[in-house]
Design an enzyme around this catalytic site. Structure first.
Site, short mmCIF file in Angstrom:
data_model
loop_
_atom_site.label_atom_id
_atom_site.label_comp_id
_atom_site.label_asym_id
_atom_site.label_seq_id
_atom_site.Cartn_x
_atom_site.Cartn_y
_atom_site.Cartn_z
CE LYS A 166 -6.69 7.45 0.85
NZ LYS A 166 -6.58 6.14 1.52
CG ASP A 195 -5.99 3.40 -0.74
OD1 ASP A 195 -6.58 2.32 -0.90
OD2 ASP A 195 -5.80 3.92 0.38
CD GLU A 221 -3.43 1.29 0.60
OE1 GLU A 221 -3.79 1.23 1.79
OE2 GLU A 221 -2.67 2.20 0.17
CG ASP A 246 -5.15 -0.68 4.42
OD1 ASP A 246 -4.89 -1.16 5.54
OD2 ASP A 246 -5.56 0.49 4.27
CD GLU A 324 -1.59 6.12 4.57
OE1 GLU A 324 -1.50 5.96 3.34
OE2 GLU A 324 -2.55 5.76 5.26
#
Length: 375
Positions: A166, A195, A221, A246, A324
């Site tokens: 992240k 992401d 992402e 996403d 995930e």
């Protein structure tokens, strides 16, 4: 032969402690997560389970999902056929706008009932399996990066090789240092992904992402907010690394627009966004035509939602980038299943029993439920 109907609906608003804080770009999670569990009982005594797991910065609130189910959807559901799932889902859409999580929980529970009644798994009902296991992706999102690195030292030797970092929450230099530390210690043994959860502003995003590309991620992402779809298209065209959509893709209309604008190279399929397993397969069918692979994303589902997600991916060829579904094993201190969905050698094993293939612990649910509604 008389068709079985929905005789009873019970709702549980669950609040579950988690083992670690999570920094997620657009919103952070610490202490506990909430979700709504749905129990449907048919007139012939078969019980089906579903789960609604909204996130307030992403789709909505658990309290709103609970109210939608209890106040608005309950009167429509009671007395309806458990087998006419598509017709009932269309009726729910006409009666209540949005609330995708509440609706997918109902669809899960109905499929669970039909599967148990027929001796078939939900994957069988969705067309049959194309896979029995799904590669598991673990998210590096602990505020304490050293703690995540220590987890990786335990997980990688056990076969867990996919990690999604992240990014965009901490300073860019710190993100780069974390990526460098992972590559330095584990090299190409790990499948590294990043992401941003919409964290970047368009101005200057390309420079940041080109820095990230030097660590050879499998995909990047949702780098910018969903409203900047033209920027997503520009980044997709400019970067060598595939871009995964996403938040830019909730439903079929979104998927069509992503394809039309060439705004991504891949897509995250989340049941809580799609509002249904059938809808998720429809979204993926559009992606398939455009050659965009899918990734099994989640919000904060426990074992019931996870089981439904595995059944979906087992029956959907295009969702080929793993999943995930790590929450029940690695983040929740306690799940509501009698036995957790199996993780083995870095893969989630798809349950093979009828329906969702799970057994729910009533004692665990009642121990964690904050609100109960039944009729």
């Amino acid at each position: 032969m008389t068709e079985a109907t929905i005789q009873r609906l019970r709702l549980f608003l669950i609040e579950s402690p988690i083992k670690m804080a999570r920094l997620q770009g657009v919103g952070n999670v610490k202490g506990t997560v909430k979700r709504v569990l749905v129990e449907l009982t048919s007139s012939d005594g078969v019980v089906g389970w579903g789960e609604a797991a909204p996130w307030e910065v992403f789709t909505g609130t658990p309290e709103a999902a609970f109210a939608a189910l209890d106040i608005y959807l309950r009167p429509i559901l009671l007395g309806k056929s458990v087998r006419r799932i598509r017709a009932l889902m269309a009726e729910l859409d006409r009666a209540l706008v949005g609330h995708a999580e509440a609706k997918v929980a109902i669809e899960m529970a109905l499929l669970d009932i039909v599967g148990k009644s027929s001796g078939l798994s939900v994957a069988d009902l969705l067309g049959g399996r194309v896979r029995d296991t799904i590669p598991l992706s673990f998210s590096i999102a602990d505020p304490d990066f050293a703690a995540d690195l220590e987890r990786m030292r335990t997980m990688v030797p056990d076969g867990n090789v996919i990690y999604k970092v992240k990014t965009g929450v901490k300073p860019h230099r710190e993100d780069l240092d974390h990526l460098e530390a992972i590559r330095k210690e584990f090299g190409d043994k790990v499948d590294l992904r990043v992401d941003y959860n919409q964290a970047l502003v368009p101005f200057g995003a390309i420079k940041i992402l080109r820095n990230v590309e030097t660590f050879a991620p499998t995909f990047i992402e949702q780098p910018v907010p969903r409203k900047f779809l033209d920027v997503m298209a520009q980044l997709t065209a400019a970067l060598e690394t595939p871009v995964l959509a996403d938040e830019s893709c909730f439903d079929r209309r979104d998927m069509m627009e992503v394809v039309r604008r060439e705004a991504a190279d891949a897509v995250s399929i989340k049941l809580m966004k799609a509002g249904g397993l059938f809808e998720a397969q429809a979204i993926m069918a559009i992606a398939d035509i455009a050659g965009l692979p899918g990734y099994g994303g989640t919000l904060w589902e426990g074992g019931i939602g996870l089981a439904a997600g595995t059944q979906l991916i087992a029956a959907t060829p295009g969702i080929s980038l793993g999943c995930e579904f790590y929450m029940p094993h690695h983040v929740l201190t306690e799940d509501v299943l009698e036995e957790r969905v199996v993780n083995r050698a870095g893969h989630v094993v798809v349950p093979d029993g009828p329906g969702l293939g799970i057994r729910v612990s009533e004692a665990s649910i009642r121990a964690n439920a904050r609100v109960l509604a039944e009729a």
